[in-house]
Motif scaffolding. Structure first.
Motif, mmCIF file in Angstrom:
data_model
loop_
_atom_site.group_PDB
_atom_site.id
_atom_site.type_symbol
_atom_site.label_atom_id
_atom_site.label_comp_id
_atom_site.label_asym_id
_atom_site.label_seq_id
_atom_site.Cartn_x
_atom_site.Cartn_y
_atom_site.Cartn_z
ATOM 1 N N ILE A 208 1.038 -0.956 0.227
ATOM 2 C CA ILE A 208 0.352 -0.099 0.386
ATOM 3 C C ILE A 208 0.605 1.340 -0.084
ATOM 4 C CG2 ILE A 208 -0.187 0.084 2.918
ATOM 5 C CD1 ILE A 208 -2.436 0.925 0.385
ATOM 6 N N ILE A 209 0.144 2.174 -0.726
ATOM 7 C CA ILE A 209 1.558 3.337 -0.804
ATOM 8 C C ILE A 209 0.654 4.542 0.477
ATOM 9 C CG2 ILE A 209 2.285 4.750 -2.019
ATOM 10 C CD1 ILE A 209 2.066 3.342 -4.732
ATOM 11 N N LEU A 210 0.811 5.039 0.859
ATOM 12 C CA LEU A 210 0.471 6.566 1.321
ATOM 13 C C LEU A 210 0.788 7.271 0.676
ATOM 14 C CD1 LEU A 210 -1.981 6.599 3.720
ATOM 15 C CD2 LEU A 210 -0.100 6.744 5.380
ATOM 16 N N ARG A 211 0.413 8.384 0.910
ATOM 17 C CA ARG A 211 0.322 9.786 -0.034
ATOM 18 C C ARG A 211 0.583 11.040 0.833
ATOM 19 N NH1 ARG A 211 0.059 11.420 -5.820
ATOM 20 N NH2 ARG A 211 1.524 9.765 -5.670
ATOM 21 N N SER A 212 0.948 11.749 1.578
ATOM 22 C CA SER A 212 0.162 12.588 2.948
ATOM 23 C C SER A 212 0.946 13.975 2.134
ATOM 24 C CB SER A 212 0.247 12.741 3.543
ATOM 25 O OG SER A 212 2.219 12.499 4.700
ATOM 26 N N ASP A 213 0.592 15.010 2.592
ATOM 27 C CA ASP A 213 0.544 16.426 2.695
ATOM 28 C C ASP A 213 2.437 16.158 3.421
ATOM 29 O OD1 ASP A 213 0.023 16.929 4.881
ATOM 30 O OD2 ASP A 213 -1.308 18.313 4.714
ATOM 31 N N ASN A 214 3.049 17.557 4.050
ATOM 32 C CA ASN A 214 4.052 18.150 4.838
ATOM 33 C C ASN A 214 4.205 18.567 5.868
ATOM 34 O OD1 ASN A 214 6.770 17.748 2.778
ATOM 35 N ND2 ASN A 214 4.994 18.356 1.616
ATOM 36 N N PHE A 226 5.900 3.910 12.709
ATOM 37 C CA PHE A 226 4.618 2.868 12.267
ATOM 38 C C PHE A 226 4.676 3.044 10.630
ATOM 39 C CE2 PHE A 226 0.960 3.664 10.583
ATOM 40 C CZ PHE A 226 -0.377 2.504 11.825
ATOM 41 N N CYS A 227 4.966 3.584 9.150
ATOM 42 C CA CYS A 227 4.493 2.863 8.042
ATOM 43 C C CYS A 227 5.375 2.054 8.153
ATOM 44 C CB CYS A 227 5.014 4.350 7.595
ATOM 45 S SG CYS A 227 4.016 5.485 7.646
ATOM 46 N N LYS A 228 7.002 1.865 8.418
ATOM 47 C CA LYS A 228 7.692 0.813 7.953
ATOM 48 C C LYS A 228 7.418 -0.573 8.358
ATOM 49 C CE LYS A 228 11.792 3.448 7.256
ATOM 50 N NZ LYS A 228 12.973 3.861 8.431
ATOM 51 N N ILE A 229 6.669 -0.035 9.711
ATOM 52 C CA ILE A 229 6.511 -1.250 10.260
ATOM 53 C C ILE A 229 5.155 -2.188 10.127
ATOM 54 C CG2 ILE A 229 5.602 -2.243 12.964
ATOM 55 C CD1 ILE A 229 6.742 -0.658 14.687
ATOM 56 N N ASN A 230 4.558 -0.948 9.884
ATOM 57 C CA ASN A 230 2.858 -1.555 8.666
ATOM 58 C C ASN A 230 3.228 -2.107 7.924
ATOM 59 O OD1 ASN A 230 0.682 -1.236 11.074
ATOM 60 N ND2 ASN A 230 2.082 0.075 11.191
ATOM 61 N N ASN A 231 4.468 -2.311 6.933
ATOM 62 C CA ASN A 231 5.167 -2.444 5.230
ATOM 63 C C ASN A 231 3.743 -1.424 4.427
ATOM 64 O OD1 ASN A 231 6.284 -4.731 5.746
ATOM 65 N ND2 ASN A 231 4.125 -6.039 6.272
ATOM 66 N N ILE A 232 4.154 0.304 5.106
ATOM 67 C CA ILE A 232 3.455 1.657 3.865
ATOM 68 C C ILE A 232 4.722 1.609 3.504
ATOM 69 C CG2 ILE A 232 2.167 3.370 4.125
ATOM 70 C CD1 ILE A 232 0.609 1.823 6.529
ATOM 71 N N TYR A 233 4.511 2.496 2.023
ATOM 72 C CA TYR A 233 4.984 3.104 1.114
ATOM 73 C C TYR A 233 4.782 4.408 1.612
ATOM 74 C CZ TYR A 233 7.905 5.050 -1.704
ATOM 75 O OH TYR A 233 8.795 5.900 -3.342
ATOM 76 N N HIS A 234 5.651 5.519 2.606
ATOM 77 C CA HIS A 234 5.141 6.677 2.789
ATOM 78 C C HIS A 234 5.655 7.680 1.892
ATOM 79 C CE1 HIS A 234 4.864 10.477 5.510
ATOM 80 N NE2 HIS A 234 3.158 10.838 4.827
ATOM 81 N N GLU A 235 4.975 8.075 0.948
ATOM 82 C CA GLU A 235 4.915 9.155 -0.085
ATOM 83 C C GLU A 235 4.811 10.575 0.495
ATOM 84 O OE1 GLU A 235 5.052 7.847 -3.385
ATOM 85 O OE2 GLU A 235 3.002 9.118 -3.764
ATOM 86 N N LEU A 236 5.417 12.380 0.370
ATOM 87 C CA LEU A 236 6.153 13.370 0.609
ATOM 88 C C LEU A 236 4.962 14.421 -0.711
ATOM 89 C CD1 LEU A 236 7.659 13.833 3.363
ATOM 90 C CD2 LEU A 236 5.357 13.137 4.247
ATOM 91 N N ILE A 237 4.141 14.798 -0.847
ATOM 92 C CA ILE A 237 3.836 15.452 -1.997
ATOM 93 C C ILE A 237 4.843 16.921 -1.858
ATOM 94 C CG2 ILE A 237 1.306 15.037 -2.074
ATOM 95 C CD1 ILE A 237 0.622 17.796 -0.567
ATOM 96 N N PRO A 238 5.041 17.362 -2.876
ATOM 97 C CA PRO A 238 6.049 18.879 -2.891
ATOM 98 C C PRO A 238 5.565 19.417 -1.815
ATOM 99 C CG PRO A 238 5.927 17.783 -5.512
ATOM 100 C CD PRO A 238 5.068 16.685 -4.034
ATOM 101 N N THR A 239 6.301 20.495 -1.986
ATOM 102 C CA THR A 239 5.721 21.583 -1.312
ATOM 103 C C THR A 239 4.644 22.624 -1.940
ATOM 104 O OG1 THR A 239 7.566 21.847 -0.160
ATOM 105 C CG2 THR A 239 6.309 24.121 0.227
ATOM 106 N N SER A 240 3.865 23.245 -1.887
ATOM 107 C CA SER A 240 3.042 24.484 -2.353
ATOM 108 C C SER A 240 2.248 22.895 -3.644
ATOM 109 C CB SER A 240 3.164 25.293 -2.414
ATOM 110 O OG SER A 240 4.470 25.940 -1.301
ATOM 111 N N SER A 241 1.898 21.686 -3.019
ATOM 112 C CA SER A 241 1.303 21.594 -4.511
ATOM 113 C C SER A 241 0.658 20.383 -3.940
ATOM 114 C CB SER A 241 2.363 20.672 -4.744
ATOM 115 O OG SER A 241 3.490 20.668 -5.865
ATOM 116 N N PRO A 242 -0.850 20.830 -3.408
ATOM 117 C CA PRO A 242 -1.923 20.007 -2.825
ATOM 118 C C PRO A 242 -2.992 19.505 -4.080
ATOM 119 C CG PRO A 242 -2.699 22.621 -2.819
ATOM 120 C CD PRO A 242 -1.170 22.599 -3.628
#
Length: 305
Positions: A208-214, A226-242
């Motif tokens: 699962i890929i989880l995307r969030s803001d900063n 927490f994301c690493k323990i639960n096998n989640i690939y966490h990615e952050l959006i670029p700044t000022s790019s909603p």
């Protein structure tokens, strides 16, 4: 033969002032000499009074603080106390040291003064720049349910002044709201709880890929662990790019238009009930043009056939 040098702007201004003294209007002189009227007059040099400049910086440092019964405590005494506190708690920052000086020694002192004295005595902890956790978001083609989730936080204020914090998670493929946490706070723990429930409710264990803001809730070390323990690939959006988080932003826009703006939310309990009902309506009944005019749950059932 030498070329005749053209008059400079300053020469033109000097000549113009001479013409002005003979009775010609300033506007006519400037037009003839092709110079700006605003720059015709000589500028007055600003005389800076060093003494008044020094006074304007701020009030002078008193050199003392008040203690118990408003007795004066000299800065030299405070510096000695600072040394003692920093030796006992070398891992504390200046704000916690300020609290200890107030509580243990009865000083009436603010954090700014403690910072200034600690800096003077070289007792400040070295500044550690916070490094954002997570990976940078990239454009993706999503073809399956529970492949990419987007998470975001929305703040709602009730009529009585209470805040309702919504930590919502949406599935990009089906547009279903797969997880939510409605609380009075918006902390990292609230975000973790929302993701935990979403994983359990949707029976997701990996890939699962989880995307969030900063936001600080998502860039913290605790959330990344927490994301690493639960096998989640966490990615952050670029700044000022909603627009990278467009699907959850779209849901929050719909929530504002179709639920919050249509109701006068009296308090936290009333808001919790209304928002919870709307989320059920959104997942089960509300049709979307991007889903061939099906609700998210209907779209998932049809895609599984």
């Amino acid at each position: 033969m030498k070329k005749k040098e053209l008059p400079t702007v300053e020469d033109k201004k000097t000549l113009g002032r001479k013409y002005n003294e003979k009775g010609l209007k300033v506007s006519r002189v400037c037009r003839l000499l092709q110079i700006s009227r605003t720059s015709f007059y000589p500028r007055k040099k600003l005389v800076v009074d060093k003494l008044s400049l020094a006074r304007s910086v701020g009030r002078p440092i008193p050199g003392f603080s008040c203690g118990i019964n408003n007795c004066i405590v000299d800065d030299s005494v405070i510096e000695t106390l600072l040394h003692e506190v920093c030796e006992k708690y070398p891992f504390y920052g200046y704000k916690k040291i300020t609290h200890i000086l107030r509580r243990s020694h009865g000083l009436q002192i603010n954090a700014k003064k403690v910072y200034r004295l600690a800096k003077k005595l070289a007792l400040l902890l070295p500044y550690v720049k916070h490094v954002k956790q997570g990976h940078l978001a990239i454009a993706r083609n999503i073809n399956f349910v529970n492949e990419l989730w987007e998470i975001d936080i929305k703040y709602v204020k009730a009529l009585n002044g209470q805040f309702i914090m919504l930590t919502d998670i949406i599935d990009v493929y089906s547009r279903k709201l797969v997880g939510r946490e409605i609380t009075r706070t918006a902390t990292t723990e609230d975000a973790k709880t929302a993701v935990k429930r979403a994983l359990i409710d949707n029976n997701v264990t990996l890939n699962i890929i989880l995307r969030s803001d900063n936001g600080p809730q998502f860039t913290s070390i605790k959330f990344e662990e927490f994301c690493k323990i639960n096998n989640i690939y966490h990615e952050l959006i670029p700044t000022s790019s909603p627009n990278y988080n467009a699907h959850i932003e779209s849901f929050h826009s719909l929530l504002s238009k179709e639920c919050i703006s249509w109701n006068e939310i009296r308090n936290f309990t009333h808001g919790y009930m209304l928002i919870d009902e709307y989320i059920k309506f959104y997942n089960e009944e509300r049709i979307r043009g991007s889903l061939n005019y099906l609700s998210p749950n209907e779209f998932i059932k049809k895609s599984m056939i």
